[in-house]
Design a protein around this motif. Structure first.
Motif, PDB file in Angstrom:
ATOM      1  N   TYR A 148      -2.820  -5.908 -16.336  1.00 22.48           N
ATOM      2  CA  TYR A 148      -1.806  -6.711 -17.029  1.00 22.48           C
ATOM      3  C   TYR A 148      -0.563  -6.923 -16.181  1.00 22.48           C
ATOM      4  O   TYR A 148       0.547  -7.014 -16.683  1.00 22.48           O
ATOM      5  CB  TYR A 148      -1.460  -6.132 -18.416  1.00 22.48           C
ATOM      6  CG  TYR A 148      -2.687  -5.943 -19.263  1.00 22.48           C
ATOM      7  CD1 TYR A 148      -3.382  -7.050 -19.740  1.00 22.48           C
ATOM      8  CD2 TYR A 148      -3.186  -4.680 -19.534  1.00 22.48           C
ATOM      9  CE1 TYR A 148      -4.530  -6.897 -20.484  1.00 22.48           C
ATOM     10  CE2 TYR A 148      -4.337  -4.516 -20.285  1.00 22.48           C
ATOM     11  CZ  TYR A 148      -5.006  -5.622 -20.754  1.00 22.48           C
ATOM     12  OH  TYR A 148      -6.144  -5.469 -21.486  1.00 22.48           O
ATOM     13  N   ASP A 149      -0.762  -7.008 -14.874  1.00 19.45           N
ATOM     14  CA  ASP A 149       0.317  -7.330 -13.950  1.00 19.45           C
ATOM     15  C   ASP A 149       0.430  -8.852 -13.945  1.00 19.45           C
ATOM     16  O   ASP A 149      -0.573  -9.554 -13.939  1.00 19.45           O
ATOM     17  CB  ASP A 149      -0.047  -6.815 -12.553  1.00 19.45           C
ATOM     18  CG  ASP A 149       1.144  -6.703 -11.636  1.00 19.45           C
ATOM     19  OD1 ASP A 149       2.286  -6.645 -12.133  1.00 19.45           O
ATOM     20  OD2 ASP A 149       0.937  -6.649 -10.412  1.00 19.45           O
ATOM     21  N   MET A 150       1.622  -9.356 -13.967  1.00 18.96           N
ATOM     22  CA  MET A 150       1.819 -10.806 -14.053  1.00 18.96           C
ATOM     23  C   MET A 150       1.053 -11.332 -15.269  1.00 18.96           C
ATOM     24  O   MET A 150       0.129 -12.141 -15.165  1.00 18.96           O
ATOM     25  CB  MET A 150       1.397 -11.487 -12.758  1.00 18.96           C
ATOM     26  CG  MET A 150       2.211 -10.997 -11.566  1.00 18.96           C
ATOM     27  SD  MET A 150       1.696 -11.672  -9.986  1.00 18.96           S
ATOM     28  CE  MET A 150       2.152 -13.373 -10.190  1.00 18.96           C
ATOM     29  N   ASP A 183      -0.110   2.748 -12.212  1.00 18.45           N
ATOM     30  CA  ASP A 183       0.150   2.270 -10.851  1.00 18.45           C
ATOM     31  C   ASP A 183      -0.770   2.959  -9.851  1.00 18.45           C
ATOM     32  O   ASP A 183      -1.355   2.306  -8.980  1.00 18.45           O
ATOM     33  CB  ASP A 183       1.614   2.528 -10.464  1.00 18.45           C
ATOM     34  CG  ASP A 183       2.603   1.687 -11.262  1.00 18.45           C
ATOM     35  OD1 ASP A 183       2.190   0.692 -11.882  1.00 18.45           O
ATOM     36  OD2 ASP A 183       3.802   2.039 -11.259  1.00 18.45           O
ATOM     37  N   GLN A 184      -0.935   4.286  -9.983  1.00 14.37           N
ATOM     38  CA  GLN A 184      -1.793   5.031  -9.053  1.00 14.37           C
ATOM     39  C   GLN A 184      -3.247   4.590  -9.143  1.00 14.37           C
ATOM     40  O   GLN A 184      -3.930   4.472  -8.127  1.00 14.37           O
ATOM     41  CB  GLN A 184      -1.679   6.533  -9.302  1.00 14.37           C
ATOM     42  CG  GLN A 184      -0.370   7.120  -8.836  1.00 14.37           C
ATOM     43  CD  GLN A 184      -0.327   8.629  -9.042  1.00 14.37           C
ATOM     44  OE1 GLN A 184      -1.015   9.177  -9.907  1.00 14.37           O
ATOM     45  NE2 GLN A 184       0.479   9.302  -8.229  1.00 14.37           N
ATOM     46  N   LEU A 185      -3.733   4.338 -10.366  1.00 17.18           N
ATOM     47  CA  LEU A 185      -5.112   3.880 -10.534  1.00 17.18           C
ATOM     48  C   LEU A 185      -5.314   2.534  -9.850  1.00 17.18           C
ATOM     49  O   LEU A 185      -6.297   2.330  -9.127  1.00 17.18           O
ATOM     50  CB  LEU A 185      -5.471   3.785 -12.018  1.00 17.18           C
ATOM     51  CG  LEU A 185      -6.867   3.251 -12.351  1.00 17.18           C
ATOM     52  CD1 LEU A 185      -7.951   4.155 -11.761  1.00 17.18           C
ATOM     53  CD2 LEU A 185      -7.045   3.107 -13.855  1.00 17.18           C
ATOM     54  N   VAL A 186      -4.390   1.610 -10.037  1.00 14.84           N
ATOM     55  CA  VAL A 186      -4.496   0.284  -9.414  1.00 14.84           C
ATOM     56  C   VAL A 186      -4.486   0.416  -7.891  1.00 14.84           C
ATOM     57  O   VAL A 186      -5.281  -0.230  -7.206  1.00 14.84           O
ATOM     58  CB  VAL A 186      -3.353  -0.646  -9.892  1.00 14.84           C
ATOM     59  CG1 VAL A 186      -3.389  -1.980  -9.152  1.00 14.84           C
ATOM     60  CG2 VAL A 186      -3.434  -0.869 -11.395  1.00 14.84           C
ATOM     61  N   TYR A 204      -8.078   1.747  -6.780  1.00 19.67           N
ATOM     62  CA  TYR A 204      -9.290   0.909  -6.808  1.00 19.67           C
ATOM     63  C   TYR A 204      -9.072  -0.525  -6.366  1.00 19.67           C
ATOM     64  O   TYR A 204     -10.036  -1.200  -6.019  1.00 19.67           O
ATOM     65  CB  TYR A 204      -9.985   0.979  -8.174  1.00 19.67           C
ATOM     66  CG  TYR A 204      -9.424   0.104  -9.272  1.00 19.67           C
ATOM     67  CD1 TYR A 204      -9.973  -1.147  -9.549  1.00 19.67           C
ATOM     68  CD2 TYR A 204      -8.363   0.537 -10.048  1.00 19.67           C
ATOM     69  CE1 TYR A 204      -9.477  -1.940 -10.559  1.00 19.67           C
ATOM     70  CE2 TYR A 204      -7.865  -0.251 -11.069  1.00 19.67           C
ATOM     71  CZ  TYR A 204      -8.427  -1.488 -11.309  1.00 19.67           C
ATOM     72  OH  TYR A 204      -7.918  -2.277 -12.318  1.00 19.67           O
ATOM     73  N   LYS A 205      -7.828  -0.997  -6.336  1.00 15.26           N
ATOM     74  CA  LYS A 205      -7.583  -2.367  -5.873  1.00 15.26           C
ATOM     75  C   LYS A 205      -6.873  -2.395  -4.523  1.00 15.26           C
ATOM     76  O   LYS A 205      -6.709  -3.465  -3.949  1.00 15.26           O
ATOM     77  CB  LYS A 205      -6.745  -3.141  -6.894  1.00 15.26           C
ATOM     78  CG  LYS A 205      -7.509  -3.561  -8.125  1.00 15.26           C
ATOM     79  CD  LYS A 205      -6.739  -4.617  -8.896  1.00 15.26           C
ATOM     80  CE  LYS A 205      -7.616  -5.204  -9.979  1.00 15.26           C
ATOM     81  NZ  LYS A 205      -7.076  -6.440 -10.506  1.00 15.26           N
ATOM     82  N   ASN A 206      -6.428  -1.231  -4.089  1.00 13.83           N
ATOM     83  CA  ASN A 206      -5.687  -1.121  -2.831  1.00 13.83           C
ATOM     84  C   ASN A 206      -4.462  -2.028  -2.790  1.00 13.83           C
ATOM     85  O   ASN A 206      -4.154  -2.628  -1.765  1.00 13.83           O
ATOM     86  CB  ASN A 206      -6.590  -1.398  -1.622  1.00 13.83           C
ATOM     87  CG  ASN A 206      -7.677  -0.364  -1.484  1.00 13.83           C
ATOM     88  OD1 ASN A 206      -7.416   0.829  -1.632  1.00 13.83           O
ATOM     89  ND2 ASN A 206      -8.895  -0.806  -1.242  1.00 13.83           N
ATOM     90  N   LYS A 207      -3.788  -2.152  -3.936  1.00 13.47           N
ATOM     91  CA  LYS A 207      -2.523  -2.882  -3.966  1.00 13.47           C
ATOM     92  C   LYS A 207      -1.619  -2.301  -5.039  1.00 13.47           C
ATOM     93  O   LYS A 207      -2.085  -1.686  -6.003  1.00 13.47           O
ATOM     94  CB  LYS A 207      -2.721  -4.378  -4.153  1.00 13.47           C
ATOM     95  CG  LYS A 207      -3.431  -4.818  -5.401  1.00 13.47           C
ATOM     96  CD  LYS A 207      -3.585  -6.329  -5.385  1.00 13.47           C
ATOM     97  CE  LYS A 207      -4.640  -6.780  -6.368  1.00 13.47           C
ATOM     98  NZ  LYS A 207      -4.904  -8.197  -6.290  1.00 13.47           N
TER      99      LYS A 207
END
Length: 148
Positions: free
Chosen positions: A13-15, A41-44, A47-50
């Motif tokens: 749910y970013d942006m 934030d840590q999970l993102v 697994y998304k490397n961003k």
């Protein structure tokens, strides 16, 4: 009467965009009580490397203030069985663009053992946070999906 008592969906749910809202509203139409997991934030980052543009607490606050959301929680795992044990839901809602994905096939099998359904909802075409980020980086303009 709605088919599910407690439903769960999860995302970054970013942006926040209309696709997120459409999925949340579709999920709420199928359950009495909707819990939305907001990926930490840590999970993102794992697994998304961003790094999310908006921090997890602000994203949770945005999500919990949507009319269709009964509860918003920070999620530190993608494991829906783990989330089930913590929250106790009857259905998981996910966009139908994930249907047939190996991870979601495994998730369906795991949750079925607990009597929990995985329900695929219509994905809003041509919109994603990644697409919005790219559009704003390239053009500096905003993006809007026209209602049809």
């Amino acid at each position: 009467m709605k088919p599910y008592k407690i439903g769960y969906t999860q995302g970054v749910y970013d942006m926040f965009h209309i696709g997120h809202l459409n999925l949340i509203n579709q999920a709420k139409a199928l359950c009495d009580y909707l819990i939305v997991g907001v990926n930490s934030d840590q999970l993102v980052e794992r697994y998304k490397n961003k790094t999310p543009v908006i921090c997890q607490e602000d994203r949770r606050t945005i999500v919990e203030n949507i009319k269709a959301v009964d509860q918003a929680v920070i999620a530190d795992t993608l494991d829906k069985t783990e989330m089930l044990q913590a929250l106790g839901f009857n259905a998981v809602f996910i966009g139908d663009d994930w249907k047939g994905n190996a991870r979601w096939i495994r998730t369906e099998e795991e949750l079925r053992r607990f009597g929990v359904d995985v329900v695929y909802l219509a994905h809003t075409p041509d919109i994603s946070s990644t697409a919005l980020r790219k559009a704003t980086e390239q053009t500096g303009s905003t993006a809007c999906v026209e209602e049809t």
